[in-house]
Design an enzyme around this catalytic site. Structure first.
Site: not given
Ligand code: XUL
Ligand code: CO
Length: 438
Positions: A101, A104, A232, A268, A271, A296, A307, A309, A339
């Site tokens: 991003h 970042d 996304e 993702e 998600h 992702d 989430d 991650d 991600d």
């Molecule tokens: C949030 C997510 C973000 C996007 C990029 O859940 O997945 O990190 O991938 O903004």
């Molecule tokens: Co993501």
């Protein structure tokens, strides 16, 4: 500062009998499968935000990591130091792609002008690092969800001046992605949704989002960016209801604004599960609608409803996802972005390597499994024979738009027999998958 990873030698492929925890057991980047190398199939990417920006804080407590580049002010010198560390990591991991991003990587900005200048500064610096190491950019994006100005949304904000700030960020992040040779650009609608309908004009907000994404596409063509744009999907978190909840919803939105041939999806898996789907459902949905883009690759926790991650570790789930990705033609501009973040107690440099080595080895195994499943495609053969009736006769006529309801009704009356039910063979097909997961 880039000495942080000095005790870890570049990660090499040593094969599955290796006992070295800092070696790939399965990820053999040059191995040929279906006419492409493993690296070309997977297009693995490391993300900037979870690895180099997050300090381990959570809602109950502060940072736990011992990263020397954290803390202090986020000025240009520290932004450069963070970039040095990130590219040192990429190089030791074998130069996968990276994703970032805008905020970042750049020094923190107080004004729009400072934002543009600080981003331009770090993009120059990143360009130099990419040249030195050979690391490539998979995709770029803009963070339009962390700063308080975006608390009520970016392009869907009730205040058009916030949408203008979002436009500034996307314009410059897209141009930066173009300049760095990125293969794609991601729009994750972090706060493009709402928390309560009591203060929200839903129709108006969706119109704002539609116009905004159209402007992004117009700008992409204006600057000659040849990469893809991907939305996304995510159903909620941070907002309660997000407008881009899943692949099907995103497709409907794109269709409504005539963007279905311009914008695809970055899927993702967690998600997907938060939306009540599984990973391969979202992949196959995107294939069916012609909007598959990138992944992702992370996972949630089956007992948690948020989430998390986490790095992927489910071989069956990822074998199935890669099977459908390959059936759809594989990655083109997209790839496998992690991600994902290490857990808060995994505070050492070593943990970042364990996480990525494990995830890359997992995808390598999943890819090999998926290739084997396609080479002896029992699932595909079963599906083909199951739907064979639609290739001729009345089935084909209906699909070609040449049959009427009346004609089909008459056909039924002429035959005067109820069609016999046929087994869906679910358990047999599940056995085929179980045998393929090695
Ligand atoms: C949030 C997510 C973000 C996007 C990029 O859940 O997945 O990190 O991938 O903004
Ligand atoms: Co993501």
């Amino acid at each position: 500062m880039s000495g942080y990873f000095d005790h870890i030698d570049p990660i090499k492929f040593e094969g599955k009998d290796s006992d070295n925890d800092f070696a790939f057991k399965y990820y053999d980047k040059d191995k040929m499968l279906m006419g492409k190398t493993m690296a070309e199939h997977l297009r693995v990417a490391v993300c900037y935000w979870h690895n180099f920006c997050w300090d381990g804080f959570d809602v109950f407590g502060g940072g736990t990591f011992n990263r020397p580049w954290h803390g202090g002010s986020n000025d240009r010198t520290s932004a450069e130091a963070k970039t040095d560390v990130a590219f040192d990591f990429f190089a030791r991991l074998g130069n996968p792609f990276f994703t970032f991003h805008d905020v970042d990587a750049m020094a923190e900005a107080q004004t729009p002008r400072e934002h543009v200048d600080n981003l331009a500064h770090i993009v120059d610096y990143i360009e130099g690092k990419m040249g030195e190491t050979g690391t490539k950019l998979l995709w770029g994006t803009a963070n339009m969800f962390s700063h308080p100005r975006f608390m009520a949304g970016a392009s869907t904000n009730p205040n058009p001046n916030v949408a203008a700030f979002a436009a500034l960020q996307v314009k410059h992040a897209l141009e930066a992605t173009h300049r760095l040779g990125g293969a794609g650009y991601v729009l994750w609608g972090g706060r493009e949704g709402y928390d309560t309908i009591l203060n929200t004009k839903v129709g108006q907000e969706m119109e704002q989002l539609g116009r905004f994404v159209s402007m992004v596409v117009e700008h992409k063509h204006k600057i000659g960016f040849k990469g893809d744009i991907w939305i996304e999907p995510k159903p909620h978190e941070p907002t309660k209801h997000q407008y881009d909840r899943d692949v099907g919803t995103v497709y409907g939105f794109l269709k409504a604004y005539g963007l279905e041939n311009e914008v695809g999806v970055n899927i993702e898996p967690n998600h997907a599960t938060l939306a009540g789907h599984n990973f391969e459902h979202e992949v196959e949905m995107a294939n069916a609608l012609g909007i598959f883009g990138s992944i992702d690759f992370n996972r949630g926790d089956p007992q948690n409803g948020w989430d998390t991650d986490q790095f992927p570790n489910d071989l069956r789930e990822n074998t199935m996802a890669l099977y459908y990705i390959l059936k759809g033609g594989g990655f083109k501009n997209g790839g496998s972005n992690f991600d994902a973040k290490v857990r808060r107690q995994s505070r050492d440099a070593d943990d970042l390597f364990h996480a990525h080595i494990g995830a890359m080895d997992l995808l390598a195994r999943a890819l090999e499994n998926a290739v084997a499943m396609i080479e002896n495609d029992k699932l595909g053969a079963f599906r083909d024979q199951r739907y064979a009736g639609w290739e001729s006769g009345l089935g084909k006529k209906m699909l070609d738009g040449k049959a009427t309801l009346e004609e089909m009704s008459d056909y039924c009356l002429d035959k005067n027999e109820s069609p016999a039910p046929v087994s869906g063979r679910q358990e047999y097909l599940e056995n085929v998958v179980t045998q393929a997961v090695k």
